[in-house]
Write a protein that holds these residues in place. Structure first.
Motif, PDB file in Angstrom:
ATOM      1  N   GLN A 180       0.830  -1.198   0.000  1.00  0.00           N
ATOM      2  CA  GLN A 180       0.000   0.000   0.000  1.00  0.00           C
ATOM      3  C   GLN A 180       0.871   1.258   0.000  1.00  0.00           C
ATOM      4  N   SER A 181       1.956   1.235   0.791  1.00  0.00           N
ATOM      5  CA  SER A 181       2.867   2.375   0.837  1.00  0.00           C
ATOM      6  C   SER A 181       3.482   2.618  -0.519  1.00  0.00           C
ATOM      7  N   SER A 182       3.819   1.526  -1.215  1.00  0.00           N
ATOM      8  CA  SER A 182       4.431   1.642  -2.539  1.00  0.00           C
ATOM      9  C   SER A 182       3.465   2.296  -3.511  1.00  0.00           C
ATOM     10  N   ALA A 183       2.190   1.899  -3.411  1.00  0.00           N
ATOM     11  CA  ALA A 183       1.192   2.411  -4.352  1.00  0.00           C
ATOM     12  C   ALA A 183       1.008   3.910  -4.207  1.00  0.00           C
ATOM     13  N   PHE A 184       1.184   4.423  -2.974  1.00  0.00           N
ATOM     14  CA  PHE A 184       0.944   5.844  -2.741  1.00  0.00           C
ATOM     15  C   PHE A 184       2.232   6.632  -2.520  1.00  0.00           C
ATOM     16  N   SER A 185       3.377   6.012  -2.819  1.00  0.00           N
ATOM     17  CA  SER A 185       4.653   6.695  -2.593  1.00  0.00           C
ATOM     18  C   SER A 185       4.858   7.813  -3.608  1.00  0.00           C
ATOM     19  N   GLN A 186       5.646   8.794  -3.218  1.00  0.00           N
ATOM     20  CA  GLN A 186       5.925   9.904  -4.096  1.00  0.00           C
ATOM     21  C   GLN A 186       6.897   9.483  -5.183  1.00  0.00           C
ATOM     22  N   GLU A 187       6.750  10.099  -6.364  1.00  0.00           N
ATOM     23  CA  GLU A 187       7.718   9.847  -7.412  1.00  0.00           C
ATOM     24  C   GLU A 187       9.056  10.466  -7.037  1.00  0.00           C
ATOM     25  N   LYS A 188       9.015  11.619  -6.348  1.00  0.00           N
ATOM     26  CA  LYS A 188      10.228  12.268  -5.897  1.00  0.00           C
ATOM     27  C   LYS A 188      10.121  12.575  -4.409  1.00  0.00           C
ATOM     28  N   LEU A 189      11.208  12.318  -3.695  1.00  0.00           N
ATOM     29  CA  LEU A 189      11.253  12.660  -2.285  1.00  0.00           C
ATOM     30  C   LEU A 189      11.867  14.045  -2.146  1.00  0.00           C
ATOM     31  N   ILE A 190      11.133  14.957  -1.521  1.00  0.00           N
ATOM     32  CA  ILE A 190      11.615  16.316  -1.271  1.00  0.00           C
ATOM     33  C   ILE A 190      11.906  16.420   0.220  1.00  0.00           C
TER      34      ILE A 190
ATOM     35  N   SER B  45      19.155  22.782   6.061  1.00  0.00           N
ATOM     36  CA  SER B  45      17.829  23.409   6.177  1.00  0.00           C
ATOM     37  C   SER B  45      17.242  23.807   4.833  1.00  0.00           C
ATOM     38  N   LYS B  46      17.767  23.255   3.740  1.00  0.00           N
ATOM     39  CA  LYS B  46      17.213  23.486   2.408  1.00  0.00           C
ATOM     40  C   LYS B  46      16.777  22.153   1.814  1.00  0.00           C
ATOM     41  N   ASN B  47      15.658  22.162   1.103  1.00  0.00           N
ATOM     42  CA  ASN B  47      15.144  20.926   0.544  1.00  0.00           C
ATOM     43  C   ASN B  47      16.027  20.393  -0.587  1.00  0.00           C
ATOM     44  N   ASP B  48      16.208  19.104  -0.579  1.00  0.00           N
ATOM     45  CA  ASP B  48      16.917  18.390  -1.632  1.00  0.00           C
ATOM     46  C   ASP B  48      15.930  17.451  -2.304  1.00  0.00           C
ATOM     47  N   THR B  49      16.353  16.798  -3.365  1.00  0.00           N
ATOM     48  CA  THR B  49      15.468  15.897  -4.114  1.00  0.00           C
ATOM     49  C   THR B  49      16.141  14.545  -4.326  1.00  0.00           C
ATOM     50  N   VAL B  50      15.370  13.496  -4.098  1.00  0.00           N
ATOM     51  CA  VAL B  50      15.841  12.127  -4.350  1.00  0.00           C
ATOM     52  C   VAL B  50      14.767  11.402  -5.140  1.00  0.00           C
ATOM     53  N   TYR B  51      15.167  10.688  -6.184  1.00  0.00           N
ATOM     54  CA  TYR B  51      14.191   9.944  -6.972  1.00  0.00           C
ATOM     55  C   TYR B  51      14.889   8.827  -7.751  1.00  0.00           C
ATOM     56  N   ILE B  52      14.093   7.946  -8.311  1.00  0.00           N
ATOM     57  CA  ILE B  52      14.608   6.891  -9.184  1.00  0.00           C
ATOM     58  C   ILE B  52      14.368   7.319 -10.625  1.00  0.00           C
ATOM     59  N   ASP B  53      15.423   7.432 -11.380  1.00  0.00           N
ATOM     60  CA  ASP B  53      15.308   7.766 -12.798  1.00  0.00           C
ATOM     61  C   ASP B  53      14.817   6.520 -13.534  1.00  0.00           C
TER      62      ASP B  53
ATOM     63  N   TYR C 213      10.718   1.951  -4.792  1.00  0.00           N
ATOM     64  CA  TYR C 213      10.373   3.345  -4.537  1.00  0.00           C
ATOM     65  C   TYR C 213      11.279   3.915  -3.446  1.00  0.00           C
ATOM     66  N   ILE C 214      11.353   5.239  -3.400  1.00  0.00           N
ATOM     67  CA  ILE C 214      12.148   5.955  -2.418  1.00  0.00           C
ATOM     68  C   ILE C 214      11.248   6.397  -1.265  1.00  0.00           C
ATOM     69  N   LYS C 215      11.756   6.264  -0.056  1.00  0.00           N
ATOM     70  CA  LYS C 215      10.984   6.643   1.128  1.00  0.00           C
ATOM     71  C   LYS C 215      11.893   7.395   2.100  1.00  0.00           C
ATOM     72  N   ALA C 216      11.347   8.390   2.769  1.00  0.00           N
ATOM     73  CA  ALA C 216      12.107   9.156   3.754  1.00  0.00           C
ATOM     74  C   ALA C 216      12.354   8.327   5.005  1.00  0.00           C
ATOM     75  N   THR C 217      13.520   8.493   5.611  1.00  0.00           N
ATOM     76  CA  THR C 217      13.821   7.920   6.915  1.00  0.00           C
ATOM     77  C   THR C 217      14.201   9.075   7.845  1.00  0.00           C
ATOM     78  N   ARG C 218      14.432   8.758   9.105  1.00  0.00           N
ATOM     79  CA  ARG C 218      14.704   9.813  10.081  1.00  0.00           C
ATOM     80  C   ARG C 218      15.963  10.598   9.720  1.00  0.00           C
ATOM     81  N   ASN C 219      17.008   9.900   9.273  1.00  0.00           N
ATOM     82  CA  ASN C 219      18.278  10.564   8.993  1.00  0.00           C
ATOM     83  C   ASN C 219      18.617  10.661   7.514  1.00  0.00           C
TER      84      ASN C 219
END
Length: 204
Positions: A16-26, A33-41, A72-78
């Motif tokens: 379920q998490s995979s189905a609703f995961s973001q294409e890009k992690l911001i 303190s500035k947003n970065d981007t992580v994604y799968i090309d 898919y990419i998912k945010a973790t604490r660190n």
């Protein structure tokens, strides 16, 4: 049986998490303190990170052949992780930005399996590549147990220390995980053998 049910529930949550995961992690990956981007090309099949501290240039992993709808990419604490889920098993590789080295490092992984229909081979494990700690909870199916009616047996929790080499994003692909997994499979098999021997001795 309860453990198998828990694993099935975990699998459904992951799907379920995979189905609703973001294409890009911001997210702020490099702690400025500035947003970065992580994604799968999805064309190049690589993890791509664009960090503010490096002028958002593309930092890429090696090609990931298993990339697709099951990854898919998912945010973790660190930092972040890449999750790969199949029908009855899956794993996740965790990454963190190392400030002194100014590089993104693989710091750990988790894995799970539902095993076969009887639960043989089911379980879950985690490895901390920074400390070398491995913890595994696995099962095997004993066909001769319970008056030959069969029984799912839990192997005593495996806790061991291992030496893991440093792996950075630019060196990473699925072989990074599979290489560790093959190494750890031998440890699980050894503990499985010891548990079988212990049970056989107690049943004499």
């Amino acid at each position: 049986m309860a453990t198998t049910i828990k694993l099935i529930a975990l699998f459904l949550v992951l799907v379920q998490s995979s189905a609703f995961s973001q294409e890009k992690l911001i997210k702020d990956i490099d702690f400025d303190s500035k947003n970065d981007t992580v994604y799968i090309d999805q064309k190049d099949y690589r993890i791509v990170c664009r960090l503010s501290t490096q002028n958002f240039k593309k930092l890429k992993s090696k090609q990931i052949e298993t990339s697709g709808d099951n990854s898919y990419i998912k945010a973790t604490r660190n930092g972040f992780e890449i999750r790969v889920n199949w029908m009855r098993s899956g794993y996740a590789d965790q990454f963190r930005y190392e400030r002194l080295e100014k590089r993104i490092r693989l710091i750990g992984f988790t894995e799970y399996s539902l095993g076969n229909a009887a639960g043989d081979g089911s379980g879950e494990a985690s490895a901390n590549l920074l400390t070398g700690d491995y913890i595994g909870n696995w099962h095997y199916y004993d066909h001769l147990a319970n008056n030959e009616n069969g029984e799912l047996v839990k192997i005593p929790t495996i806790k061991t220390k291992l030496n893991f080499k440093k792996t950075y994003l630019e060196d990473f692909n699925e072989e990074s995980y599979f290489g560790y997994s093959a190494q750890l499979e031998k440890i699980v098999e050894r503990h499985k053998y010891l548990e079988k021997a212990r049970r056989a001795k107690n049943n004499k």
